[in-house]
Design a protein around this motif. Structure first.
Motif, PDB file in Angstrom:
ATOM      1  N   ARG A  13       0.880  15.231   9.075  1.00  0.00           N
ATOM      2  CA  ARG A  13       1.734  14.649  10.097  1.00  0.00           C
ATOM      3  C   ARG A  13       2.575  15.598  11.169  1.00  0.00           C
ATOM      4  NH1 ARG A  13       2.907   9.475   8.445  1.00  0.00           N
ATOM      5  NH2 ARG A  13       2.358   9.496   6.175  1.00  0.00           N
ATOM      6  N   ASP A  60       6.211  13.291  -5.288  1.00  0.00           N
ATOM      7  CA  ASP A  60       6.435  14.539  -4.940  1.00  0.00           C
ATOM      8  C   ASP A  60       5.203  15.212  -5.925  1.00  0.00           C
ATOM      9  OD1 ASP A  60       6.682  17.441  -5.295  1.00  0.00           O
ATOM     10  OD2 ASP A  60       8.992  17.190  -5.732  1.00  0.00           O
ATOM     11  N   ARG A  64       4.230  17.920  -6.547  1.00  0.00           N
ATOM     12  CA  ARG A  64       4.421  18.835  -8.047  1.00  0.00           C
ATOM     13  C   ARG A  64       4.709  18.154  -9.218  1.00  0.00           C
ATOM     14  NH1 ARG A  64       9.850  21.979  -6.252  1.00  0.00           N
ATOM     15  NH2 ARG A  64      10.302  19.843  -5.821  1.00  0.00           N
ATOM     16  N   THR A  65       5.068  16.802  -9.059  1.00  0.00           N
ATOM     17  CA  THR A  65       4.976  16.148 -10.380  1.00  0.00           C
ATOM     18  C   THR A  65       3.822  15.220 -10.804  1.00  0.00           C
ATOM     19  OG1 THR A  65       6.002  14.171  -9.245  1.00  0.00           O
ATOM     20  CG2 THR A  65       7.462  15.747 -10.053  1.00  0.00           C
ATOM     21  N   SER A 114       2.300  21.837   4.971  1.00  0.00           N
ATOM     22  CA  SER A 114       3.553  22.598   4.569  1.00  0.00           C
ATOM     23  C   SER A 114       4.283  21.457   3.592  1.00  0.00           C
ATOM     24  CB  SER A 114       4.144  22.872   5.851  1.00  0.00           C
ATOM     25  OG  SER A 114       4.346  21.725   6.554  1.00  0.00           O
ATOM     26  N   THR A 115       3.590  20.714   3.112  1.00  0.00           N
ATOM     27  CA  THR A 115       4.662  19.666   2.223  1.00  0.00           C
ATOM     28  C   THR A 115       3.911  19.405   0.844  1.00  0.00           C
ATOM     29  OG1 THR A 115       5.590  17.679   2.023  1.00  0.00           O
ATOM     30  CG2 THR A 115       3.693  17.685   3.448  1.00  0.00           C
ATOM     31  N   HIS A 116       4.625  19.134  -0.197  1.00  0.00           N
ATOM     32  CA  HIS A 116       3.958  18.760  -1.352  1.00  0.00           C
ATOM     33  C   HIS A 116       3.997  17.284  -1.465  1.00  0.00           C
ATOM     34  CE1 HIS A 116       3.968  22.643  -3.236  1.00  0.00           C
ATOM     35  NE2 HIS A 116       5.450  22.678  -2.929  1.00  0.00           N
ATOM     36  N   GLU A 117       4.461  16.445  -0.450  1.00  0.00           N
ATOM     37  CA  GLU A 117       4.413  14.988  -0.535  1.00  0.00           C
ATOM     38  C   GLU A 117       3.203  14.597  -0.485  1.00  0.00           C
ATOM     39  OE1 GLU A 117       8.022  12.139   0.846  1.00  0.00           O
ATOM     40  OE2 GLU A 117       7.441  13.487   2.525  1.00  0.00           O
ATOM     41  N   HIS A 134       7.845  11.886  -9.466  1.00  0.00           N
ATOM     42  CA  HIS A 134       8.895  11.568  -8.811  1.00  0.00           C
ATOM     43  C   HIS A 134       8.434  10.939  -7.530  1.00  0.00           C
ATOM     44  CE1 HIS A 134      13.003  12.302  -7.048  1.00  0.00           C
ATOM     45  NE2 HIS A 134      12.393  12.873  -6.056  1.00  0.00           N
ATOM     46  N   ILE A 135       9.269   9.846  -7.052  1.00  0.00           N
ATOM     47  CA  ILE A 135       9.024   9.206  -5.849  1.00  0.00           C
ATOM     48  C   ILE A 135      10.103   9.917  -4.768  1.00  0.00           C
ATOM     49  CG2 ILE A 135       9.426   6.853  -4.466  1.00  0.00           C
ATOM     50  CD1 ILE A 135       8.442   5.534  -6.968  1.00  0.00           C
ATOM     51  N   THR A 136       9.576  10.196  -3.736  1.00  0.00           N
ATOM     52  CA  THR A 136      10.346  11.045  -2.790  1.00  0.00           C
ATOM     53  C   THR A 136      10.965   9.738  -1.587  1.00  0.00           C
ATOM     54  OG1 THR A 136       8.488  11.552  -1.435  1.00  0.00           O
ATOM     55  CG2 THR A 136       9.529  13.192  -2.697  1.00  0.00           C
ATOM     56  N   ARG A 137      10.073   8.936  -1.335  1.00  0.00           N
ATOM     57  CA  ARG A 137      10.477   7.879  -0.503  1.00  0.00           C
ATOM     58  C   ARG A 137       9.899   6.587  -1.131  1.00  0.00           C
ATOM     59  NH1 ARG A 137       9.163  10.548   5.486  1.00  0.00           N
ATOM     60  NH2 ARG A 137       8.601  12.398   4.767  1.00  0.00           N
TER      61      ARG A 137
END
Ligand SMILES: Cc1cc2nc3c(=O)[nH]c(=O)nc-3n(C[C@H](O)[C@H](O)[C@H](O)COP(=O)(O)OP(=O)(O)OC[C@H]3O[C@@H](n4cnc5c(N)ncnc54)[C@H](O)[C@@H]3O)c2cc1C
Ligand SMILES: Cc1cc2nc3c(=O)[nH]c(=O)nc-3n(C[C@H](O)[C@H](O)[C@H](O)COP(=O)(O)OP(=O)(O)OC[C@H]3O[C@@H](n4cnc5c(N)ncnc54)[C@H](O)[C@@H]3O)c2cc1C
Lengths: 636, 636
Positions: free
Chosen positions: B101, B206, B208-209, B303-306, B335-338
């Protein structure tokens, strides 16, 4: 709905305060949730693309010494590094970095996403939940309830945010971002003491329309300074120059001609602006004799042509913004990409805060950043870090950490805020610190990293690097104490010529190198150039400390004495439920002020304007008596 | 205030439509202004982080062939490249890129900032200015008036944007961005025919989860496909895998149990959603027998884990979003980030547009992108490019370019929109094209680059690369026609074994290589492996063209005949002021429909549902007569 998992700490807001707060609480090991409007804007710099500067750089180094993110992110995102005041004493020397906006956001976001115990969630917070006067959590825009035992609020310029350009205004947290209206209303309902402040930003310019050839170039220092104690110049991206130009009398005429359409002068803006970051219209009015003001044209990043013209923050109508910009040398054809504007927002009277940044009214609710009446990323980051630490400690039932004024600029900042409040946006200056010589950028780690380790915010890597450095300093200091220079020359000792070269004169008795280093004009490097004195230390930061500590030995010792004398007051705690009207002998002015401020210590009380040493004496008598009678009650 | 300089073209909105429109108008050389809410969100992907796919990839290649930005930006930002349908015929093969993105935004912004004749300005547009029924410019939120002779409106999902999660809703252009309320009201006042549509997005996770070990990995194709005709695999950043998992019966139970709280089913959302990008609740209801749906977990960037979970777009209440996500294999601890959400917004009936994308009601006002009832970045970009071209041509008093259905998917897209309108968000499929075999990804440049050059949107570099490629194809085709394979073997000819290997059987007469390449199962590469046939061309794209054009020679020739037969209708223009009630013999249904649509050509009229060939014949008679009587009047 109620979110099924509880958090220890919730941080609201992903600006500079919020990101440091969330990282710090999570580093301590507490389960932390960071809620913000937009994950894409985490770590966004709302205004100038730069970090540090005099006083501000000091705060950044302290944040770094405590394991924070700002300095390290600046090392990764910086496109120009300078040391300001480099020819002056070490107390006022400061690092300043011009940063690439996109890279800076990325550096911060990467740290947030990789921090164990930290969870991100994109949602605006509309409400806080309380049980009596204790915080229990927050409610988001979608009605999701998150529970936590501590909440750190860092809403920046977003609470009731109103942007102004000329006579137009629109609701916004900053240009392009929605404001926080519901939360602002809710906080007002809670009767937290609030007011309005304002700050402003200049128009941005398309660099392709600027004629740099008529301007002065300003390059990065070489060798490039490094911001973080854990950083290195190898992390820096490509470096870019800044450019210097000036306003002129025509610029000033344009501005004066437009004051009747400036929201700052027509009374449209109620909020008070920062005296030390004034708008160009403020400057032209206040310094009416000055014919020209300096403007730094700072690049916004490596991948954009946008330029930030530092020095012409304005909320004049847009037609005048164009005129004023184009009146400046080299900008005759400038195209503005974003208009300058002022923003007005709610802040909360920081005298309602404890030294831990917890609100006095609501247990477990902490405030940090612009919301406390400050301005600047660095001031926000420092407060965020502190509030994050103390929120985490609170949920661990550990005592809060309240840095003293002689320990850190962070201590000066918080103490100023909570004892004096603000009448305009507060920014840090070295002149605010009475123990300036102790509170240097260069020794921020020596002052704070050990404390940070104890608090739990300093990780193993930083701790071991710090210990190595600290030991190397002591080792070198001991070595310098043990090496003596004698006036008698012998074959292994330096020649008289060498001594003259380094010390400027001959010596008449034996001196240790340590003593010689205290002499003005004698540098560590030159001392080490004497034959026979052994090898200099390799780490330049160790050498710097050895030199500075020796050179300023006398001053620093004197400041330490003074600190010790005053420390007494700082340790006398004043009961928070004390009604000062019951204190015998206090003037009614003193009673009022003390009842309003409810200082936490006698030291704080002494710094409230209008409180005299005589008042403090009366207070001490009363407190002593009060405590003993309380103790009696308890034991009864 | 009135901005002192006039522009030729103003583009409102910096999404996929707006950026291509602005770039195209500026490439043609017209002075262009791009106005958008926020310079930081230029080129922002509102939903899935991917570009291309079947039908959509075709549009992207066409945009690229016309000098547009999307494919090139995807080459710079893509973290996974695949060719879909690679085992099927070339007509339905399509490129799909998973994009970072942040890198994508950067790639687009860099192009915008470096485009000569293009100016950026950050401001919301609140109003349009008209003179009679001609556009004259726009007015921004701050009251700044910009003048232009053509305006392209590309406001995406922002007009009256309303986001829904469960029973909660809030005004937004998309999550985190302010909606356009004033402009939406103003457009409604202008009585442009409007409606509401909706689209949705899944919650973000996320990474990582997520337990990837229980999922199926999906890698980039090797060698990595390249999107732009001017691109190369060397531009691609590091590649990442995607992961595949599935919903299960528990997931579906959770969803069914929550339908009474879904805004899609409770009637809270009025707007119609895209049938082909349905929400997971839609899928579970519509395909109730299906026990499992596939989900692609797509990384949002380097650069993100999303993670973007493609396939579970939803506007269920957030508690159910958590439950549904955690019911999926490997996501038990997600884990939901958005949160996922649906968005409802105003769109305008595209039957109110000409083939140039100019509105019929207001001269000089063009609409492109989601605002026309489409969905998808690619559909938006294609329309943007076309509207940008035609807006620029308009201000040059040049004829509009309206690509035909047999020329480009762009032609299919626009023709579908303007003749049939939409009842749900429209997305591209290869099945929408009747001349599919001609409209391949691989020949988008051969179909369009020459036209683009004539229009002024293709620069010298692309043009010369294109000419080189086109000449190489013709040269190789000529060479293959000139080389003959004979059944008589001689020393210099291939052996019978070689011929058997390549052709699968022996030959009984002389064949040119060109003829042999038309045989099923004979590839260019294998043909070139025959001894004595000379060197194969080096450029694999040239080889591909030679092969495809030979293999599908027969089909393509037949399609061309059909196109020629129909072309006649496409060239018969229908007067825009014709009152169909005056056309003798038309049924009243036909009269109504034709009066409503006001088709521009007889071809368009023929594609309106319910219009029969008989009606068209009557129409042709009328028009012939009408024209001649008009001509008589004129000459009289
Ligand atoms: C126009 C303008 C001009 C400025 N000029 C200067 C200047 O000249 N000099 C200077 O030093 N400083 C200036 N600043 C101030 C500087 O930007 C701030 O000091 C600094 O950003 C403060 O950091 P913060 O973390 O407190 O808040 P911010 O950086 O404002 O961050 C606030 C964060 O909280 C989030 N948020 C807000 N409300 C909610 C909510 N209800 N729910 C969830 N998230 C929420 C926001 O999305 C944002 O992420 C200016 C700011 C602006 C907007
Ligand atoms: C929640 C959500 C889910 C979606 N799901 C899907 C999906 O599943 N599949 C799919 O294919 N597509 C989906 N989309 C749609 C996809 O995002 C759009 O098709 C695409 O972005 C349209 O491009 P556009 O250029 O028309 O508009 P956008 O990308 O929306 O861009 C609009 C631009 O205009 C600007 N703007 C708006 N109003 C103004 C104004 N008044 N003044 C100045 N600037 C203005 C905005 O700031 C923005 O830059 C979804 C979109 C959203 C928001």
């Amino acid at each position: 709905m109620i979110f099924s998992e509880d958090f220890d700490v919730i941080v609201v807001g992903g600006g500079h305060a919020g990101t440091e707060a969330a990282l710090a609480a999570a580093r301590i090991g507490q389960k932390t949730l960071l809620l913000s409007h937009n994950i894409e804007t985490l770590g966004q710099m709302s205004c100038n693309p730069s970090i540090g500067g005099i006083g501000k750089g000091h705060l950044v180094k302290e944040v770094d010494a405590l394991g924070g993110a700002m300095a390290a992110a600046a090392d990764e995102a910086g496109i120009q590094f300078r040391i300001l005041n480099s020819s002056k004493g070490p107390a006022v020397r400061a690092t300043r970095v011009q940063a690439d906006r996109v890279l800076y956001r990325q550096a911060i976001r990467r740290r947030l996403e990789n921090q164990p115990n930290l969870w991100l969630f994109q949602q605006a917070v509309d409400d806080l939940t309380l049980e009596g006067d204790r915080i229990t959590g927050v409610v988001t825009q979608l009605g999701i309830k998150f529970s936590a035992r501590a909440v750190v609020l860092t809403a920046g310029t977003f609470l009731g945010g109103l942007a102004h350009v000329g006579s137009s205004s629109f609701q916004a947290g900053r240009a392009g971002d929605p404001p926080s209206i519901s939360l602002a209303m809710r906080l007002r309902e809670m009767k937290l003491p609030a007011g309005r402040l304002k700050t402003g930003t200049p128009p941005r310019i398309d660099g392709r329309t600027i004629d740099y050839s008529v301007m002065t170039e300003q390059l990065s220092d070489t060798p490039a300074p490094v911001f973080s104690f854990m950083g290195s110049a190898a992390q820096h991206p490509r470096q870019l120059p800044c450019w210097i130009t000036h306003t002129n009398s025509r610029t000033h005429d344009i501005i004066r001609g437009g004051l009747d359409r400036s929201p700052l002068f027509t009374g449209v803006i109620e909020g008070v602006g920062p005296r030390y970051c004034p708008s160009i219209e403020d400057k032209v009015v206040r310094f009416s004799a000055k014919e020209s003001h300096q403007i730094f044209l700072e690049p916004e990043g490596l991948s954009t042509h946008e330029i930030y013209p530092n020095g012409i923050s304005t909320s004049l109508p847009f037609d005048l913004q164009i005129e004023l910009v184009r009146s400046i040398k080299g900008m005759e054809k400038a195209h503005i990409t974003r208009p300058g504007y002022a923003i007005e927002y709610d802040y909360f009277d920081p005298r309602g805060l404890k030294g831990s940044l917890e609100t006095k009214m609501i247990e477990g609710l902490f405030f940090a950043g612009q919301i406390n009446g400050t301005t600047g990323y660095e001031e926000a980051a420092a407060q965020g870090l502190l509030a994050g630490i103390n929120a985490a400690l609170k949920t661990l039932d550990r005592d809060a950490w309240c840095p003293r004024r002689d320990e850190a600029y962070l201590g000066v900042l918080v103490d100023d805020l909570i004892t004096r409040g603000v009448t305009e946006p507060y920014r840090m200056f070295t002149s605010r610190a009475e123990y300036r010589l102790q509170l240097r950028e260069d020794n921020a780690d020596l002052r704070l990293t050990e404390i940070g380790r104890r608090l739990g915010v300093v990780d193993d890597a930083r701790w071991s690097a710090f210990e190595t450095k600290r030991e190397a300093i002591v080792r070198e200091q001991d070595r310098l104490k043990a090496i003596w220079l004698s006036p008698k020359t012998n074959s292994s000792a330096p020649s008289e010529a060498d001594v003259l070269r380094v010390l400027g004169k001959t010596i008449e008795r034996d001196y240790s190198l340590s003593e010689l280093l205290r002499r003005p004009g004698v540098s560590y490097a030159s001392l080490m150039s004497l034959p026979g004195v052994g090898d200099a230390v390799a780490d330049p930061l160790v050498a710097e400390q050895v030199e500075i500590q020796a050179r300023y030995h006398g001053y620093i010792a004197r400041q330490k004495d003074e600190v010790a004398r005053n420390a007494h007051y700082e340790e006398i705690r004043l009961p928070q439920d004390l009604d000062y009207a019951t204190v015998r002998g206090l003037s009614s002015e003193a009673q009022q002020k003390l009842n309003q401020h409810k200082p936490e210590t006698a030291g704080q009380a002494a710094r409230i304007s209008g409180i005299t040493p005589a008042t403090i004496s009366l207070l001490l008598v009363h407190v002593k008596r009060g405590f003993s009678s309380q103790n009696k009650k308890k034991s009864a």
